[in-house]
Motif scaffolding. Structure first.
Motif, mmCIF file in Angstrom:
data_model
loop_
_atom_site.group_PDB
_atom_site.id
_atom_site.type_symbol
_atom_site.label_atom_id
_atom_site.label_comp_id
_atom_site.label_asym_id
_atom_site.label_seq_id
_atom_site.Cartn_x
_atom_site.Cartn_y
_atom_site.Cartn_z
ATOM 1 N N CYS A 1 -7.152 4.556 2.631
ATOM 2 C CA CYS A 1 -6.826 4.126 3.400
ATOM 3 C C CYS A 1 -6.259 5.456 4.113
ATOM 4 O O CYS A 1 -5.933 6.886 3.687
ATOM 5 N N ASP B 1 0.765 3.628 12.395
ATOM 6 C CA ASP B 1 -0.063 3.894 11.415
ATOM 7 C C ASP B 1 -2.333 3.827 12.029
ATOM 8 O O ASP B 1 -2.597 3.844 12.706
ATOM 9 N N ARG B 2 -2.286 4.743 10.796
ATOM 10 C CA ARG B 2 -3.966 5.866 11.787
ATOM 11 C C ARG B 2 -4.672 5.331 11.323
ATOM 12 O O ARG B 2 -5.806 4.839 11.355
ATOM 13 N N ASN B 3 -5.093 3.858 10.341
ATOM 14 C CA ASN B 3 -5.474 2.660 10.013
ATOM 15 C C ASN B 3 -5.869 2.181 11.566
ATOM 16 O O ASN B 3 -6.603 1.702 11.926
ATOM 17 N N CYS C 1 0.717 -1.335 -0.143
ATOM 18 C CA CYS C 1 0.238 -0.287 -0.188
ATOM 19 C C CYS C 1 1.286 1.299 0.207
ATOM 20 O O CYS C 1 2.152 1.956 0.849
ATOM 21 N N ARG D 1 -0.045 4.480 0.603
ATOM 22 C CA ARG D 1 -0.155 4.917 1.902
ATOM 23 C C ARG D 1 0.458 4.491 3.325
ATOM 24 O O ARG D 1 1.019 4.932 4.116
ATOM 25 N N CYS D 2 -0.367 3.351 3.590
ATOM 26 C CA CYS D 2 0.497 2.374 4.855
ATOM 27 C C CYS D 2 1.527 1.214 4.730
ATOM 28 O O CYS D 2 1.649 1.202 6.149
ATOM 29 N N GLU E 1 1.172 -1.985 4.101
ATOM 30 C CA GLU E 1 1.056 -2.895 4.206
ATOM 31 C C GLU E 1 0.894 -3.717 3.149
ATOM 32 O O GLU E 1 0.523 -3.397 2.088
ATOM 33 N N GLY F 1 -3.231 5.852 6.058
ATOM 34 C CA GLY F 1 -2.400 5.909 6.188
ATOM 35 C C GLY F 1 -1.261 6.185 7.142
ATOM 36 O O GLY F 1 -1.950 5.961 8.116
ATOM 37 N N LEU F 2 0.400 6.168 6.765
ATOM 38 C CA LEU F 2 0.913 6.896 8.453
ATOM 39 C C LEU F 2 1.193 8.299 8.147
ATOM 40 O O LEU F 2 1.036 9.119 7.846
#
Ligand SMILES: [Zn+2]
Ligand SMILES: [Zn+2]
Length: 168
Positions: free
Chosen positions: A130, A140-142, A70, A72-73, A75, A132-133
């Motif tokens: 997502c 991880d803002r998720n 990903c 943004r994050c 993963e 993202g970080l």
């Protein structure tokens, strides 16, 4: 025998003639050398081939397994997406998007390879929203939230966006 070369001499005898074809293909069968598609994962094609007055139309689906990270994050993403097929083959190519029929054969390789590669996103996301970080602390803002103040960075981005708008 190459399963990607389909003889259509029977189909061409009469418009409306058709046949179904199911293929399980490895990336190497499609001449795909792409790190996001595992060499051992098979791509599944379910095709319906039908003769028209001015060619042969191939419809169906191609499922493409791929993996990525990903944007943004970071993963891992492991997924399979499905391309919808609607392509024309012609003995005498009059439609600029048609593939040629050579020696009563459809060569499916180029067509399926192009479709498979189009399934790979330019910038993969684990999901459309997502979060993202965090650019400041890296969480991880998720999964978690933080109290970092990222407004300076966000403001800088909006200035850039405005500039881009003005230039366009
Ligand atoms: Zn993500
Ligand atoms: Zn943070």
């Amino acid at each position: 025998m190459n399963p990607l070369l389909v003889n259509v001499s029977e189909l061409l005898r009469r418009p409306g003639n058709d046949k179904d074809l199911k293929l399980a293909l490895l990336p190497i069968d499609l001449d795909i050398d792409e790190p996001r598609i595992n060499a051992i994962d098979s791509l599944q094609a379910a095709l319906h081939i039908q003769s028209l007055t001015d060619g042969v139309v191939v419809t169906g689906t191609l499922s493409v397994p791929w993996h990525d990270t990903c944007r943004r994050c970071l993963e891992d993403i492991d997924t399979t997406t499905v391309a919808v097929i609607h392509e024309l083959y012609q003995e005498h190519v009059t439609n600029e998007e048609a593939f040629p029929i050579v020696g009563y054969q459809l060569d499916l390789q180029t067509m399926l390879r192009q479709l498979a590669l189009l399934e790979l996103p330019l910038a993969a996301l684990c999901r459309p929203d997502c979060a993202g970080l965090c650019p400041t602390c890296g969480i991880d803002r998720n999964l978690e939230s933080c109290t970092c103040d990222n407004t300076v960075r966000d403001a800088r981005f909006s200035v850039l966006d405005e500039l881009k708008d003005r230039l366009n």
